[in-house]
Motif scaffolding. Sequence first.
Motif, PDB file in Angstrom:
ATOM      1  N   TYR A 147       7.266  12.152  -3.946  1.00  0.00           N
ATOM      2  CA  TYR A 147       7.040  11.166  -3.407  1.00  0.00           C
ATOM      3  C   TYR A 147       5.870  10.492  -3.593  1.00  0.00           C
ATOM      4  CZ  TYR A 147       6.726   8.026   0.751  1.00  0.00           C
ATOM      5  OH  TYR A 147       6.554   7.139   1.556  1.00  0.00           O
ATOM      6  N   TYR A 148       4.793  11.210  -3.728  1.00  0.00           N
ATOM      7  CA  TYR A 148       3.373  10.559  -3.656  1.00  0.00           C
ATOM      8  C   TYR A 148       3.026   9.915  -5.189  1.00  0.00           C
ATOM      9  CZ  TYR A 148       1.770  12.837   0.614  1.00  0.00           C
ATOM     10  OH  TYR A 148       1.792  12.983   1.886  1.00  0.00           O
ATOM     11  N   LEU A 149       3.725  10.547  -6.077  1.00  0.00           N
ATOM     12  CA  LEU A 149       3.305   9.813  -7.495  1.00  0.00           C
ATOM     13  C   LEU A 149       3.749   8.210  -7.646  1.00  0.00           C
ATOM     14  CD1 LEU A 149       3.819  12.924  -9.829  1.00  0.00           C
ATOM     15  CD2 LEU A 149       1.682  11.853  -9.062  1.00  0.00           C
ATOM     16  N   PRO A 150       4.872   8.161  -7.386  1.00  0.00           N
ATOM     17  CA  PRO A 150       5.381   6.573  -7.418  1.00  0.00           C
ATOM     18  C   PRO A 150       4.646   5.799  -6.248  1.00  0.00           C
ATOM     19  CG  PRO A 150       7.284   7.867  -6.593  1.00  0.00           C
ATOM     20  CD  PRO A 150       6.136   8.640  -7.071  1.00  0.00           C
ATOM     21  N   LEU A 151       4.437   6.369  -5.290  1.00  0.00           N
ATOM     22  CA  LEU A 151       3.462   5.606  -4.154  1.00  0.00           C
ATOM     23  C   LEU A 151       2.147   5.257  -4.587  1.00  0.00           C
ATOM     24  CD1 LEU A 151       3.549   4.415  -1.325  1.00  0.00           C
ATOM     25  CD2 LEU A 151       2.519   6.589  -0.610  1.00  0.00           C
ATOM     26  N   LEU A 152       1.388   6.200  -5.116  1.00  0.00           N
ATOM     27  CA  LEU A 152       0.051   5.920  -5.536  1.00  0.00           C
ATOM     28  C   LEU A 152      -0.277   5.310  -6.952  1.00  0.00           C
ATOM     29  CD1 LEU A 152      -1.171   9.424  -4.033  1.00  0.00           C
ATOM     30  CD2 LEU A 152      -1.352   6.883  -2.905  1.00  0.00           C
ATOM     31  N   GLY A 153       0.898   5.463  -7.753  1.00  0.00           N
ATOM     32  CA  GLY A 153       0.888   4.852  -8.899  1.00  0.00           C
ATOM     33  C   GLY A 153       0.725   5.753 -10.079  1.00  0.00           C
ATOM     34  N   SER A 154      -0.082   6.793  -9.903  1.00  0.00           N
ATOM     35  CA  SER A 154      -0.508   7.794 -11.131  1.00  0.00           C
ATOM     36  C   SER A 154      -0.745   9.180 -10.508  1.00  0.00           C
ATOM     37  CB  SER A 154      -1.768   7.079 -11.931  1.00  0.00           C
ATOM     38  OG  SER A 154      -2.794   7.056 -11.146  1.00  0.00           O
ATOM     39  N   PHE A 155      -0.776  10.069 -11.228  1.00  0.00           N
ATOM     40  CA  PHE A 155      -1.525  11.421 -10.898  1.00  0.00           C
ATOM     41  C   PHE A 155      -2.841  11.433 -10.606  1.00  0.00           C
ATOM     42  CE2 PHE A 155      -2.919  15.683 -12.288  1.00  0.00           C
ATOM     43  CZ  PHE A 155      -2.382  16.595 -11.061  1.00  0.00           C
ATOM     44  N   HIS A 156      -3.596  10.485 -11.526  1.00  0.00           N
ATOM     45  CA  HIS A 156      -5.077  10.310 -11.106  1.00  0.00           C
ATOM     46  C   HIS A 156      -5.368   9.898  -9.728  1.00  0.00           C
ATOM     47  CE1 HIS A 156      -9.303   9.549 -12.055  1.00  0.00           C
ATOM     48  NE2 HIS A 156      -8.973   8.318 -11.447  1.00  0.00           N
ATOM     49  N   ASN A 157      -4.766   8.821  -9.342  1.00  0.00           N
ATOM     50  CA  ASN A 157      -4.909   8.545  -8.182  1.00  0.00           C
ATOM     51  C   ASN A 157      -4.355   9.600  -6.951  1.00  0.00           C
ATOM     52  OD1 ASN A 157      -5.637   6.011  -8.960  1.00  0.00           O
ATOM     53  ND2 ASN A 157      -3.582   5.094  -8.542  1.00  0.00           N
ATOM     54  N   PHE A 158      -3.422  10.421  -7.155  1.00  0.00           N
ATOM     55  CA  PHE A 158      -3.129  11.461  -6.136  1.00  0.00           C
ATOM     56  C   PHE A 158      -4.341  12.548  -6.363  1.00  0.00           C
ATOM     57  CE2 PHE A 158      -1.434  15.718  -5.586  1.00  0.00           C
ATOM     58  CZ  PHE A 158      -0.809  15.502  -4.366  1.00  0.00           C
ATOM     59  N   LEU A 159      -4.710  12.743  -7.361  1.00  0.00           N
ATOM     60  CA  LEU A 159      -6.024  13.668  -7.329  1.00  0.00           C
ATOM     61  C   LEU A 159      -7.283  12.970  -6.740  1.00  0.00           C
ATOM     62  CD1 LEU A 159      -6.055  15.463 -10.944  1.00  0.00           C
ATOM     63  CD2 LEU A 159      -5.172  16.200  -8.690  1.00  0.00           C
ATOM     64  N   ARG A 160      -7.326  12.075  -6.678  1.00  0.00           N
ATOM     65  CA  ARG A 160      -8.448  11.276  -5.905  1.00  0.00           C
ATOM     66  C   ARG A 160      -8.254  11.346  -4.464  1.00  0.00           C
ATOM     67  NH1 ARG A 160      -8.526   5.147  -7.711  1.00  0.00           N
ATOM     68  NH2 ARG A 160     -10.254   5.158  -6.073  1.00  0.00           N
ATOM     69  N   LEU A 161      -7.125  11.097  -3.952  1.00  0.00           N
ATOM     70  CA  LEU A 161      -6.628  11.283  -2.661  1.00  0.00           C
ATOM     71  C   LEU A 161      -6.910  12.739  -2.195  1.00  0.00           C
ATOM     72  CD1 LEU A 161      -3.729   9.551  -0.875  1.00  0.00           C
ATOM     73  CD2 LEU A 161      -4.071  11.922  -0.406  1.00  0.00           C
ATOM     74  N   LEU A 162      -6.310  13.483  -2.995  1.00  0.00           N
ATOM     75  CA  LEU A 162      -6.436  15.075  -2.477  1.00  0.00           C
ATOM     76  C   LEU A 162      -7.863  15.612  -2.536  1.00  0.00           C
ATOM     77  CD1 LEU A 162      -4.076  17.114  -2.150  1.00  0.00           C
ATOM     78  CD2 LEU A 162      -4.433  18.035  -4.477  1.00  0.00           C
ATOM     79  N   LYS A 163      -8.931  15.033  -3.306  1.00  0.00           N
ATOM     80  CA  LYS A 163     -10.184  15.363  -3.249  1.00  0.00           C
ATOM     81  C   LYS A 163     -10.693  15.013  -1.971  1.00  0.00           C
ATOM     82  CE  LYS A 163     -11.304  14.980  -8.070  1.00  0.00           C
ATOM     83  NZ  LYS A 163     -12.067  14.407  -9.159  1.00  0.00           N
TER      84      LYS A 163
END
Length: 386
Positions: A147-163
């Motif tokens: 769900y998160y990957l298409p919402l946030l646009g990239s795995f990089h963005n997901f990692l930024r959010l997760l940090k």
Amino acid sequence: MLRLRESILSHILSSPSKAAFFPLSRLLSAPVSPNPSSFAVEEYLVDTCGLARPQALKASTKLSHLKSPANPDAVLAFLAGLGLSGPDVSAAVAKDPQLLCAKVDKTLAPVVDGLTGLGLSRSDIARLVSLAHAYFRCRSIVPKLHYYLPLLGSFHNFLRLLKHSPRLLSSDLDKVVKPNVVFLKECGLGDCHIAKLCIPVPRMLATNPERVRAMVACAERLGVPRGTGMFRQALRAVAFLNEEKIAAKVNYLKSTFRWSDAEVSIAVRKYPILLEKSKESLKRRSEFLFYKVGVEPVYIAHRPEIISYSMEGRLRPRYYVIKFLKQNGLLDRDLSLYSAVKMTEKVFVEKFICPHKEAAPHLAEDYATACKGEMPSNFGIASENW
């Protein structure tokens, strides 16, 4: 047990990432006890996992039920296959000691298979292990990333959010996250804007939907309607503030910048991030703009972005450059400080530093000195005025 160690060694040696793993001597030299009941967890954490003694002591309390290194060895071999470095393994085990208890075949391997199916590489998954902590050993991580990957646009963005918020992975998608996203879209924000909003402010996704609705209402009360360019910034500004704190900050802005109710409303509507600025930062800029530059309160109210610029890196150096050029007849047009500070560094230097190399050969050096927060020698500024 020796057969297991030999199997793990074979797995590590056949892994293309073996060079990234911690020294094999740790795994090979860890004692194999003929009596499983005498397995020393703390020593294993130090000798095999690379934890510092205090970390191992703390982690061992969560692993007191372990009677054998068999499962931990299998987990370490699996992490080696993902390419985790020794320090990464140590950090992951220190943060989540029960990772060593996870079943490779029933939990970790299915999770990795699911993440690989989402397009993640082994190196991506290794980075995820370091950030997801205990959530990595939950199978629910796969549908959540789906769900998160298409919402946030990239795995990089997901990692930024997760940090910013590792606990985001514990949020209920159906009851919390998805309703918040639907509501934000109803407010005029697309996926791209939601990503930009939520990466620095993850609570916009993970908090109670009623709280998100309250944030939106608060932003609208500031005079920033839904669908406008400043709406996302307004949401970010009020995300950590209740009504009382917002009122207190607005009153501080009024007194510090000598604004009327109408002027503070204009300033906040144009630049909601003002509400995030510290009192010290606001006070320093107000004193500089009023007492050194000599601008009027209404001028700042209609150009509140000027308050966002660095005092040392932009406001003060550029002000004194413009002042120097005017005093020495080197500026043939009227230029406001706001116009000067809005320019990129490259444009400012090209327009106001480079053309005066002959008439003011020291200007470039003095400007560079000023940008470091130091007092330049040729601007004609008394130290007490710097």
